[in-house]
Design a protein around this motif. Structure first.
Motif, mmCIF file in Angstrom:
data_model
loop_
_atom_site.group_PDB
_atom_site.id
_atom_site.type_symbol
_atom_site.label_atom_id
_atom_site.label_comp_id
_atom_site.label_asym_id
_atom_site.label_seq_id
_atom_site.Cartn_x
_atom_site.Cartn_y
_atom_site.Cartn_z
ATOM 1 N N VAL A 192 7.331 17.690 -10.183
ATOM 2 C CA VAL A 192 6.838 17.827 -11.576
ATOM 3 C C VAL A 192 7.717 16.839 -12.626
ATOM 4 N N GLY A 193 7.020 16.123 -13.266
ATOM 5 C CA GLY A 193 7.809 15.005 -14.176
ATOM 6 C C GLY A 193 8.181 13.922 -13.510
ATOM 7 N N GLY A 194 8.024 13.977 -12.281
ATOM 8 C CA GLY A 194 8.373 12.532 -11.310
ATOM 9 C C GLY A 194 7.603 11.367 -11.553
ATOM 10 N N THR A 195 8.369 10.292 -11.894
ATOM 11 C CA THR A 195 7.714 8.910 -12.057
ATOM 12 C C THR A 195 8.358 7.872 -11.034
ATOM 13 N N VAL A 196 7.374 6.826 -10.585
ATOM 14 C CA VAL A 196 7.876 5.615 -10.003
ATOM 15 C C VAL A 196 7.504 4.490 -10.798
ATOM 16 N N THR A 197 8.662 3.625 -11.166
ATOM 17 C CA THR A 197 8.483 2.543 -11.912
ATOM 18 C C THR A 197 8.522 1.277 -10.929
ATOM 19 N N LEU A 198 7.683 0.441 -10.787
ATOM 20 C CA LEU A 198 8.027 -0.749 -9.982
ATOM 21 C C LEU A 198 8.186 -2.020 -10.721
ATOM 22 N N ASN A 235 2.117 1.481 -12.590
ATOM 23 C CA ASN A 235 3.188 1.322 -13.393
ATOM 24 C C ASN A 235 4.246 0.331 -12.847
ATOM 25 N N LEU A 236 3.844 -1.004 -13.391
ATOM 26 C CA LEU A 236 4.137 -2.167 -12.862
ATOM 27 C C LEU A 236 4.847 -3.118 -13.691
ATOM 28 N N ILE A 237 5.842 -3.490 -13.552
ATOM 29 C CA ILE A 237 6.367 -4.629 -14.652
ATOM 30 C C ILE A 237 6.825 -6.137 -13.754
ATOM 31 N N HIS A 238 5.909 -6.932 -14.223
ATOM 32 C CA HIS A 238 6.464 -8.444 -13.647
ATOM 33 C C HIS A 238 7.467 -9.216 -14.502
ATOM 34 N N HIS A 241 0.809 -1.409 -0.114
ATOM 35 C CA HIS A 241 -0.086 -0.144 0.105
ATOM 36 C C HIS A 241 0.925 1.083 0.106
ATOM 37 N N ALA A 242 2.079 1.315 0.684
ATOM 38 C CA ALA A 242 2.842 2.281 0.670
ATOM 39 C C ALA A 242 3.394 2.487 -0.560
ATOM 40 N N LEU A 243 3.979 1.688 -1.390
ATOM 41 C CA LEU A 243 4.400 1.757 -2.644
ATOM 42 C C LEU A 243 3.264 2.434 -3.624
ATOM 43 N N ALA A 244 2.144 2.011 -3.674
ATOM 44 C CA ALA A 244 1.039 2.407 -4.274
ATOM 45 C C ALA A 244 0.656 3.969 -4.040
ATOM 46 N N ARG A 245 0.992 4.137 -2.707
ATOM 47 C CA ARG A 245 0.663 5.609 -2.479
ATOM 48 C C ARG A 245 1.790 6.538 -2.932
ATOM 49 N N LEU A 246 3.216 6.084 -2.740
ATOM 50 C CA LEU A 246 4.089 6.915 -3.295
ATOM 51 C C LEU A 246 3.783 6.968 -4.969
ATOM 52 N N GLU A 247 3.463 5.952 -5.487
ATOM 53 C CA GLU A 247 3.198 6.028 -7.116
ATOM 54 C C GLU A 247 2.080 7.041 -7.168
ATOM 55 N N LEU A 287 8.084 11.541 0.543
ATOM 56 C CA LEU A 287 7.041 12.816 0.306
ATOM 57 C C LEU A 287 6.962 13.732 1.275
ATOM 58 N N ALA A 288 7.681 13.678 2.500
ATOM 59 C CA ALA A 288 7.802 14.673 3.202
ATOM 60 C C ALA A 288 8.888 15.757 2.864
ATOM 61 N N GLY A 289 9.903 15.207 2.075
ATOM 62 C CA GLY A 289 10.963 15.911 1.557
ATOM 63 C C GLY A 289 10.533 16.779 0.268
#
Ligand code: APR
Length: 240
Positions: A87-93, A109-112, A73-79, A236-238
């Motif tokens: 701006v322009g930030g991405t998270v690839t899992l 945004n997930l790659i198995h 859940h935390a990783l989904a929240r970050l994404e 996210l705080a940062g």
């Protein structure tokens, strides 16, 4: 903690351990109950397809009784939050896991790279279809009707999926985080070297130091359900 724009996260069995899904190499872990050679190789499948199909039927049914944990859940929240804050930030899992707990927690945004339990792959027409039931009774492929469905799981000796997308994400990454993997299996275990060669910040969150621990700028030891939410809060705080 300095925050990069593009984050690549690699997960392994340890991120699902607290959801009750066996890891692979712990005492009594998954492979302990079945010799690897008996189930996770093309040779095993041609030698004893019934055993292999029954093994994966058991695993496919088992994961559907499990729930995502606080790390998923935390990783989904970050994404979801990261692109709104940076701006322009991405998270690839990128996951080595074949369960669907990341998806069920909301990651997209997930790659198995090692395949998926809840897919079946037809050896006759190559189509992959969502599959939640059993395969050991040799059901027909929904597309071509052949009784040639196999688990859509990478077996030892086969090529991991979507490596071009993974290398692309790694070459655009500003930060690489490895969570819940022993670093025992390549090419996943080699991704940290790409990050280091590119001068990218690297972090490991793991219950025990992985085989590649020394390659990380920072390695935090503990359970994923504690470390991952804490790290996501920090990121996210940062960005305030
Ligand atoms: N929190 C964080 N890490 C954990 C937890 C937890 N609760 N429990 C276990 N771990 C860590 C272990 O310390 C170990 O380093 O997760 C890692 C699990 O390692 P493995 O069992 O080797 O699993 P993984 O690294 O995902 O295996 C990679 O090997 O067998 C193949 O295809 C299979 O995808 C798998 C690949």
């Amino acid at each position: 903690m300095s925050t990069g724009r593009n984050i690549v996260v690699l997960t392994g069995a340890g991120v699902s351990a607290e959801s009750g899904i066996d890891t692979f190499r712990a005492e009594g872990g998954l492979w302990e109950n079945h010799r690897v050679e008996d189930v996770a190789t093309p040779e095993a499948f041609s030698r004893d397809p019934d055993l292999v199909l029954r093994f994966y039927d058991m695993r496919r049914a088992a994961i559907q009784t499990k729930e995502p944990n606080a790390a998923h859940h935390a990783l989904a929240r970050l994404e979801a939050e990261w692109p709104r804050r940076v701006v322009g930030g991405t998270v690839t899992l990128v996951t080595q896991n074949v369960d669907d707990l990341h998806e069920r927690a909301g990651s997209f945004n997930l790659i198995h790279m090692h395949g998926e339990h809840l897919n079946a792959w037809c050896r006759a027409c190559e189509m992959r279809s969502v599959w939640t039931g059993a395969l050991s009774h040799r059901p027909q492929c929904p597309q071509c009707g052949a009784r040639a469905l196999r688990p859509d799981i990478l077996w030892f000796g086969e090529m991991p999926y979507r490596m071009a997308d993974i290398y692309d994400a790694m070459h655009n990454a500003d930060m690489f985080v490895s969570i819940g993997t022993s670093g025992a299996v390549y090419p996943a275990a080699g991704l940290v070297r790409i990050a280091r060669d590119n001068g990218v910040q690297t972090l490991e969150l793991n219950l025990d130091p992985s085989q590649g621990s020394d390659l990380f700028d920072e390695s935090r030891i503990g359970p994923a359900t504690r470390l991952v939410p804490g790290w996501v809060d920090e990121m996210l705080a940062g960005t305030k």
